[in-house]
Design a protein around this motif. Structure first.
Motif, PDB file in Angstrom:
ATOM      1  N   VAL A  17     -53.015 -37.184   1.935  1.00  0.00           N
ATOM      2  CA  VAL A  17     -52.988 -36.918   3.381  1.00  0.00           C
ATOM      3  C   VAL A  17     -51.732 -36.140   3.750  1.00  0.00           C
ATOM      4  CG1 VAL A  17     -52.780 -38.007   5.655  1.00  0.00           C
ATOM      5  CG2 VAL A  17     -54.462 -38.855   4.018  1.00  0.00           C
ATOM      6  N   ARG A  18     -50.592 -36.546   3.246  1.00  0.00           N
ATOM      7  CA  ARG A  18     -49.340 -35.838   3.571  1.00  0.00           C
ATOM      8  C   ARG A  18     -49.343 -34.397   3.055  1.00  0.00           C
ATOM      9  NH1 ARG A  18     -44.268 -39.133   4.668  1.00  0.00           N
ATOM     10  NH2 ARG A  18     -45.145 -41.110   5.325  1.00  0.00           N
ATOM     11  N   THR A  19     -49.859 -34.201   1.850  1.00  0.00           N
ATOM     12  CA  THR A  19     -49.934 -32.847   1.300  1.00  0.00           C
ATOM     13  C   THR A  19     -50.813 -31.959   2.164  1.00  0.00           C
ATOM     14  OG1 THR A  19     -49.554 -33.640  -0.941  1.00  0.00           O
ATOM     15  CG2 THR A  19     -50.610 -31.485  -0.716  1.00  0.00           C
ATOM     16  N   LEU A  20     -51.970 -32.473   2.558  1.00  0.00           N
ATOM     17  CA  LEU A  20     -52.870 -31.707   3.409  1.00  0.00           C
ATOM     18  C   LEU A  20     -52.252 -31.456   4.780  1.00  0.00           C
ATOM     19  CD1 LEU A  20     -55.574 -30.316   3.754  1.00  0.00           C
ATOM     20  CD2 LEU A  20     -56.557 -32.530   4.393  1.00  0.00           C
ATOM     21  N   MET A  21     -51.585 -32.451   5.341  1.00  0.00           N
ATOM     22  CA  MET A  21     -50.919 -32.279   6.637  1.00  0.00           C
ATOM     23  C   MET A  21     -49.891 -31.155   6.572  1.00  0.00           C
ATOM     24  SD  MET A  21     -50.251 -36.294   7.605  1.00  0.00           S
ATOM     25  CE  MET A  21     -48.940 -35.906   8.756  1.00  0.00           C
ATOM     26  N   GLU A  22     -49.068 -31.155   5.540  1.00  0.00           N
ATOM     27  CA  GLU A  22     -48.029 -30.133   5.397  1.00  0.00           C
ATOM     28  C   GLU A  22     -48.645 -28.751   5.217  1.00  0.00           C
ATOM     29  OE1 GLU A  22     -45.621 -31.542   2.191  1.00  0.00           O
ATOM     30  OE2 GLU A  22     -44.991 -33.315   3.340  1.00  0.00           O
ATOM     31  N   TRP A  23     -49.689 -28.663   4.419  1.00  0.00           N
ATOM     32  CA  TRP A  23     -50.355 -27.370   4.190  1.00  0.00           C
ATOM     33  C   TRP A  23     -50.944 -26.834   5.490  1.00  0.00           C
ATOM     34  CZ3 TRP A  23     -55.561 -25.834   4.332  1.00  0.00           C
ATOM     35  CH2 TRP A  23     -55.813 -24.566   3.784  1.00  0.00           C
ATOM     36  N   LEU A  24     -51.650 -27.677   6.223  1.00  0.00           N
ATOM     37  CA  LEU A  24     -52.258 -27.238   7.484  1.00  0.00           C
ATOM     38  C   LEU A  24     -51.203 -26.892   8.529  1.00  0.00           C
ATOM     39  CD1 LEU A  24     -55.157 -29.832   7.718  1.00  0.00           C
ATOM     40  CD2 LEU A  24     -55.396 -27.348   7.367  1.00  0.00           C
ATOM     41  N   ALA A  25     -50.126 -27.667   8.589  1.00  0.00           N
ATOM     42  CA  ALA A  25     -49.079 -27.433   9.585  1.00  0.00           C
ATOM     43  C   ALA A  25     -48.378 -26.097   9.390  1.00  0.00           C
ATOM     44  CB  ALA A  25     -48.058 -28.571   9.547  1.00  0.00           C
ATOM     45  N   ARG A  26     -48.379 -25.570   8.177  1.00  0.00           N
ATOM     46  CA  ARG A  26     -47.733 -24.277   7.921  1.00  0.00           C
ATOM     47  C   ARG A  26     -48.563 -23.096   8.403  1.00  0.00           C
ATOM     48  NH1 ARG A  26     -46.204 -26.825   2.972  1.00  0.00           N
ATOM     49  NH2 ARG A  26     -47.917 -25.785   1.913  1.00  0.00           N
ATOM     50  N   ASP A  72     -43.460 -26.577  15.289  1.00  0.00           N
ATOM     51  CA  ASP A  72     -42.766 -25.557  14.507  1.00  0.00           C
ATOM     52  C   ASP A  72     -43.160 -25.548  13.029  1.00  0.00           C
ATOM     53  OD1 ASP A  72     -41.319 -24.766  16.782  1.00  0.00           O
ATOM     54  OD2 ASP A  72     -39.798 -26.285  16.375  1.00  0.00           O
ATOM     55  N   GLY A  73     -44.457 -25.681  12.769  1.00  0.00           N
ATOM     56  CA  GLY A  73     -44.929 -25.617  11.384  1.00  0.00           C
ATOM     57  C   GLY A  73     -44.673 -26.844  10.562  1.00  0.00           C
ATOM     58  N   THR A  74     -44.282 -27.939  11.224  1.00  0.00           N
ATOM     59  CA  THR A  74     -44.060 -29.194  10.507  1.00  0.00           C
ATOM     60  C   THR A  74     -44.770 -30.311  11.246  1.00  0.00           C
ATOM     61  OG1 THR A  74     -42.037 -29.698  11.731  1.00  0.00           O
ATOM     62  CG2 THR A  74     -41.801 -28.476   9.664  1.00  0.00           C
TER      63      THR A  74
END
Length: 75
Positions: A17-26, A72-74
């Motif tokens: 979940v965290r990996t996907l969140m970070e990828w999408l947020a970028r 801000d992308g995070t």
């Protein structure tokens, strides 16, 4: 997403979940992350709440929709 029963409780789901969140947020156009889960799935509800998702007043069929603003992308 389904995590095999033998792997549950080891942090695999949280890491995914965290990996996907970070990828999408970028993504430049991402301002909010949303997901849904069945209200009886208390394990999923706790996992998503622990990484910042909050239930909304919106539903998708019989599922709860939760959201997380992206700053801000995070996340």
């Amino acid at each position: 997403m389904v995590i095999d029963g033998t792997e549950q409780g080891k942090g695999v789901g949280r890491a995914a979940v965290r990996t996907l969140m970070e990828w999408l947020a970028r993504r430049e156009d991402c301002r909010e992350l949303r997901l849904s889960y069945h209200p009886d799935n208390t394990v999923a509800a706790r996992l998503y709440a622990s990484v910042g998702f909050q239930p909304t007043a919106i539903s998708s069929g019989d599922e709860v929709v939760a959201s997380l603003p992206v700053l801000d992308g995070t996340t």
